[in-house]
Design a protein around this motif. Structure first.
Motif, PDB file in Angstrom:
ATOM      1  N   ASP A  71       0.857  -1.184   0.000  1.00 62.52           N
ATOM      2  CA  ASP A  71       0.000   0.000   0.000  1.00 62.52           C
ATOM      3  C   ASP A  71       0.892   1.233   0.000  1.00 62.52           C
ATOM      4  N   ALA A  72       0.864   1.981  -1.132  1.00 59.80           N
ATOM      5  CA  ALA A  72       1.721   3.148  -1.238  1.00 59.80           C
ATOM      6  C   ALA A  72       1.232   4.206  -0.270  1.00 59.80           C
ATOM      7  N   GLY A  73       2.193   4.879   0.350  1.00 59.50           N
ATOM      8  CA  GLY A  73       1.854   5.991   1.213  1.00 59.50           C
ATOM      9  C   GLY A  73       1.702   7.242   0.373  1.00 59.50           C
ATOM     10  N   VAL A  74       1.953   8.398   0.979  1.00 62.57           N
ATOM     11  CA  VAL A  74       1.893   9.670   0.286  1.00 62.57           C
ATOM     12  C   VAL A  74       3.213   9.878  -0.458  1.00 62.57           C
ATOM     13  N   THR A  75       3.123  10.151  -1.758  1.00 67.55           N
ATOM     14  CA  THR A  75       4.342  10.362  -2.529  1.00 67.55           C
ATOM     15  C   THR A  75       4.395  11.800  -3.030  1.00 67.55           C
ATOM     16  N   GLN A  76       5.577  12.395  -2.929  1.00 67.23           N
ATOM     17  CA  GLN A  76       5.781  13.759  -3.355  1.00 67.23           C
ATOM     18  C   GLN A  76       6.937  13.832  -4.348  1.00 67.23           C
ATOM     19  N   SER A  77       6.810  14.775  -5.290  1.00 65.81           N
ATOM     20  CA  SER A  77       7.896  14.988  -6.237  1.00 65.81           C
ATOM     21  C   SER A  77       7.977  16.466  -6.599  1.00 65.81           C
ATOM     22  N   PRO A  78       9.194  16.938  -6.904  1.00 65.51           N
ATOM     23  CA  PRO A  78      10.471  16.252  -6.721  1.00 65.51           C
ATOM     24  C   PRO A  78      10.883  16.231  -5.253  1.00 65.51           C
ATOM     25  N   THR A  79      11.980  15.584  -4.918  1.00 63.82           N
ATOM     26  CA  THR A  79      12.448  15.550  -3.539  1.00 63.82           C
ATOM     27  C   THR A  79      13.231  16.813  -3.198  1.00 63.82           C
ATOM     28  N   HIS A  80      13.968  17.312  -4.161  1.00 64.00           N
ATOM     29  CA  HIS A  80      14.741  18.541  -3.972  1.00 64.00           C
ATOM     30  C   HIS A  80      14.585  19.421  -5.202  1.00 64.00           C
ATOM     31  N   LEU A  81      14.676  20.735  -4.970  1.00 69.74           N
ATOM     32  CA  LEU A  81      14.487  21.681  -6.060  1.00 69.74           C
ATOM     33  C   LEU A  81      15.230  22.971  -5.726  1.00 69.74           C
ATOM     34  N   ILE A  82      15.943  23.500  -6.705  1.00 72.03           N
ATOM     35  CA  ILE A  82      16.594  24.806  -6.536  1.00 72.03           C
ATOM     36  C   ILE A  82      16.032  25.747  -7.586  1.00 72.03           C
ATOM     37  N   LYS A  83      15.519  26.890  -7.146  1.00 75.47           N
ATOM     38  CA  LYS A  83      14.934  27.879  -8.041  1.00 75.47           C
ATOM     39  C   LYS A  83      15.545  29.253  -7.763  1.00 75.47           C
ATOM     40  N   THR A  84      15.404  30.108  -8.748  1.00 74.82           N
ATOM     41  CA  THR A  84      15.899  31.468  -8.631  1.00 74.82           C
ATOM     42  C   THR A  84      14.769  32.385  -8.188  1.00 74.82           C
ATOM     43  N   ARG A  85      15.115  33.364  -7.385  1.00 73.68           N
ATOM     44  CA  ARG A  85      14.136  34.364  -6.929  1.00 73.68           C
ATOM     45  C   ARG A  85      13.349  34.913  -8.110  1.00 73.68           C
TER      46      ARG A  85
END
Lengths: 113, 109
Positions: free
Chosen positions: A1-15
């Motif tokens: 039973d899959a739990g809660v999945t989120q994507s992406p795990t890491h992200l770098i963005k510019t202001r």
């Protein structure tokens, strides 16, 4: 039973950029909530979606918006990113029919530079 | 809004020791959960306990709703118990969770 999945795990963005985070709820859950957790703090509620509508909203500006799809998955969008938006974003799912509280995903760590 | 206070803020234990974490809340709630956040950020649900007592292995929790507090007991602590423990409450069963500031637990070998 899959739990809660989120994507992406890491992200770098510019202001000033825009970002979209994704969440798939636990099987059998129909409600999705989003939280922001700054370093060293407890999670803060952003908003909650049920039946594809925003049902509750915390004290966050309109730059934060969301969406829920017919399959109950959800997106969190943040526009015009600020340095202060750097945080761990957590998705939680629950069932209005069953109760028993919320299940959290592993989160997306967003860094704004 | 509801205020949630957790104590102690920091706790250092030797492996094998027992501990009690406390959560006080300022108003009636229909949802109370204890979470363990591991070093990678994952919030793991330990107990859904708006009232009463529950046990799961070395962990147990008690919520006295009429007196607006909850206790989390950790017995025979292990290094893997290290992390931050959060108490979170909500007015309704589907209400938004309000988190305390957490208790940071460090278990030394």
């Amino acid at each position: 039973d899959a739990g809660v999945t989120q994507s992406p795990t890491h992200l770098i963005k510019t202001r000033g950029q825009q970002v979209t985070l994704r969440c798939s709820p636990k099987s059998g859950h129909d409600t999705v909530s989003w939280y922001q957790q700054a370093l060293g703090q407890g999670p803060q509620f952003i908003f909650q979606y049920y039946e594809e509508e925003e049902r509750q909203r915390g004290n966050f500006p309109d730059r934060f918006s969301g969406h829920q799809f017919p399959n109950y998955s959800s997106e969190l969008n943040v526009n015009a990113l600020l340095l202060g938006d750097s945080a761990l974003y957590l998705c939680a799912s629950s069932s209005r029919q069953v109760g028993y509280g919320y299940t959290f995903g592993s989160g997306t760590r967003l860094t704004v530079v | 809004g509801i205020q949630v206070e957790q104590s102690p803020p920091d706790l250092i234990l030797q492996e094998g020791a027992n501990s009690t974490l406390r959560c006080n809340f300022s108003d009636s709630v229909n949802n109370l959960q204890w979470f363990h956040q591991n070093p990678w950020g994952q919030l793991i649900n330990l107990f859904y306990i708006p009232s009463g007592t529950k046990q799961n292995g070395r962990l147990s929790a008690t919520t006295v709703a009429t007196e607006r507090y909850s206790l989390l007991y950790i017995s025979s602590s292990q290094t893997t118990d290290s992390g931050v423990y959060f108490c979170a409450v909500a007015r309704g069963s589907q209400g938004n969770l309000i988190f305390g500031k957490g208790t940071k637990l460090s278990v030394k070998p």
